[in-house]
Design a protein around this motif. Structure first.
Motif, short mmCIF file in Angstrom:
data_model
loop_
_atom_site.label_atom_id
_atom_site.label_comp_id
_atom_site.label_asym_id
_atom_site.label_seq_id
_atom_site.Cartn_x
_atom_site.Cartn_y
_atom_site.Cartn_z
N LYS A 1 -28.00 -19.98 -51.50
CA LYS A 1 -28.05 -19.89 -50.03
C LYS A 1 -29.42 -19.48 -49.52
CE LYS A 1 -23.30 -19.81 -48.54
NZ LYS A 1 -22.54 -19.78 -49.82
N SER B 1 -17.24 -25.47 -50.33
CA SER B 1 -16.47 -24.64 -49.38
C SER B 1 -16.69 -25.20 -47.98
CB SER B 1 -16.90 -23.18 -49.49
OG SER B 1 -16.23 -22.41 -48.52
N GLY B 2 -17.66 -24.67 -47.24
CA GLY B 2 -17.94 -25.20 -45.91
C GLY B 2 -18.66 -26.54 -45.96
N GLY B 3 -19.27 -26.85 -47.09
CA GLY B 3 -19.85 -28.17 -47.28
C GLY B 3 -21.34 -28.28 -47.01
N SER C 1 -23.81 -22.21 -58.92
CA SER C 1 -24.32 -21.90 -57.58
C SER C 1 -24.63 -20.44 -57.32
CB SER C 1 -23.32 -22.41 -56.53
OG SER C 1 -22.03 -21.89 -56.82
N LEU D 1 -23.66 -26.97 -48.98
CA LEU D 1 -24.24 -27.19 -50.31
C LEU D 1 -24.07 -28.64 -50.74
CD1 LEU D 1 -25.46 -26.28 -53.00
CD2 LEU D 1 -23.18 -25.46 -53.66
N ASN E 1 -22.98 -14.14 -49.88
CA ASN E 1 -24.27 -14.68 -50.30
C ASN E 1 -25.15 -15.13 -49.14
OD1 ASN E 1 -23.84 -14.18 -53.01
ND2 ASN E 1 -22.80 -16.14 -53.35
C1 LIG Z 1 -21.56 -20.47 -50.21
C2 LIG Z 1 -21.34 -20.74 -51.65
C3 LIG Z 1 -20.77 -21.95 -52.11
C4 LIG Z 1 -20.25 -23.03 -51.17
O1 LIG Z 1 -21.23 -23.51 -50.29
P1 LIG Z 1 -20.80 -24.30 -48.96
O2 LIG Z 1 -22.05 -24.73 -48.34
O3 LIG Z 1 -20.04 -23.32 -48.10
O4 LIG Z 1 -19.91 -25.42 -49.37
C5 LIG Z 1 -20.66 -22.15 -53.48
N1 LIG Z 1 -21.07 -21.21 -54.36
C6 LIG Z 1 -21.60 -20.04 -53.96
C7 LIG Z 1 -22.04 -19.06 -54.99
C8 LIG Z 1 -21.77 -19.77 -52.59
O5 LIG Z 1 -22.30 -18.60 -52.21
#
Ligand SMILES: *Cc1c(COP(=O)(O)O)cnc(C)c1O
Length: 326
Positions: free
Chosen positions: A51, A175-177, A301, A179, A76
């Protein structure tokens, strides 16, 4: 829609401010699947998660008129924004409710942000963010649904294609997309034939439910080992829903047991500590939900897991956070 040009510009903007992480081959997963498997070691990013890329890009794009940046995130994104603002020398206020555990508060404060504790819920914290924007010229930087944030995360896609130019499949936590939206835009804009697979937990897969419904929907949130994948996509989602609908080839859901197995494998075989959200790609390779048909890259991630929880998982304990919460 965000594409390779915006992502390449973000990459120049954040160069030297975030770590350029690398892809390492995984002998154990290569042997298991019969195809070269690579791990993108983004859990080694500064602040322990990708992030920082999006937050750093968004902060770098601010005009001189801003009074500072703010967000209501204890995870994060909050850490990333605190670090990015502090590195750029601009004020940052992270808003959170009274219920947030002390260690999370301290972690974000130590990265240089001011902490504002308001109310009893995430909604109360968000209200304080809105007030800072309205009354004090702060700029709200959201965790995923923002073009500069998405372009920053997309730099991962460019790096992965550089390191593994013959990649056939890329596995990305979802998750929110932000990434996967950015990463997939970078990859599909360069090599459209690469398969981009999103992975998330069965417990609260908001993007998957929204893609199935054809519009953003809310899902029930439950305790999960992949806590960084919690939360909705926003009923007024502006960017990431469309990006996922356009670029993501498939979404796979993982059980808590499978996520724990991923964390365990990554520790024992790859000698890396990752959080649950980062283990979903490896979990799907181990469980056979993803069957590689060529070189495969799995994105790790983040690393921000409670180390007592990690110790219990790698020791093989059957951890169920839902049972423990009740
Ligand atoms: C935020 C996060 C994700 C998901 O990212 P999105 O952009 O919300 O899809 C995945 N892994 C980690 C470690 C994160 O902090």
């Amino acid at each position: 829609m965000i594409g390779v040009a915006e992502i390449a510009a973000a990459r120049e903007r954040i160069a030297g401010r975030v770590r350029r992480t690398f892809c390492d081959p995984s002998p154990s997963l290569t042997e298991r699947t019969g195809h070269p498997v690579w791990l993108k070691l983004e859990h080694q990013q500064i602040t322990g998660a990708f992030k920082l890329r999006g937050a750093t890009n968004a902060v770098a794009r601010l005009g001189p008129e801003t009074g500072g940046v703010t967000a209501a995130s204890t995870g994060n994104h909050g850490r990333a924004l605190a670090h990015a603002a502090s590195a750029a020398g601009i004020p940052c206020i992270i808003c959170m409710s009274r219920l947030v555990p002390r260690n999370k508060v301290d972690a974000i404060r130590s990265l240089g942000a001011e902490i504002r504790i308001v109310g009893e819920s995430q909604d109360d914290a968000q209200e304080e963010v809105d007030r800072l924007v309205a009354d004090e010229d702060f700029t709200s930087i959201p965790p995923f649904d923002h073009p500069d944030v998405i372009a920053g995360q997309g730099t991962l896609g460019l790096e992965m294609l550089e390191d593994v130019p013959d990649a056939a499949t890329v596995l990305v936590p979802l998750s929110g997309g932000g990434l996967i939206g950015g990463t997939a835009a970078a990859i599909k804009g360069t090599r459209p034939e690469v398969r981009v697979v999103g992975l998330t937990m069965e417990r609260g897969a908001a993007m998957q439910a929204s893609l199935e419904a054809g519009h953003p929907v809310r899902v029930r949130e439950l305790p999960t080992l992949a806590d960084s994948l919690g939360g909705g996509i926003g009923l007024h989602n502006r960017h990431t829903f469309e990006l996922c609908r356009t670029h993501v080839d498939e979404v796979i859901l993982l059980s808590e047991e499978e996520i724990a197995g991923g964390i365990r494998h990554i520790y024992r075989e790859e000698r890396q500590v990752v959080e649950g959200a980062a283990a979903v790609g490896v979990a799907a390779l181990l469980g056979g939900q993803v069957r590689p048909e060529g070189p495969t890259v799995s994105l790790l991630s983040g690393a921000n897991i409670d180390m007592d929880l990690h110790a219990r998982i790698v020791a093989g304990e059957d951890v169920d956070l839902m049972r423990e919460a009740s």
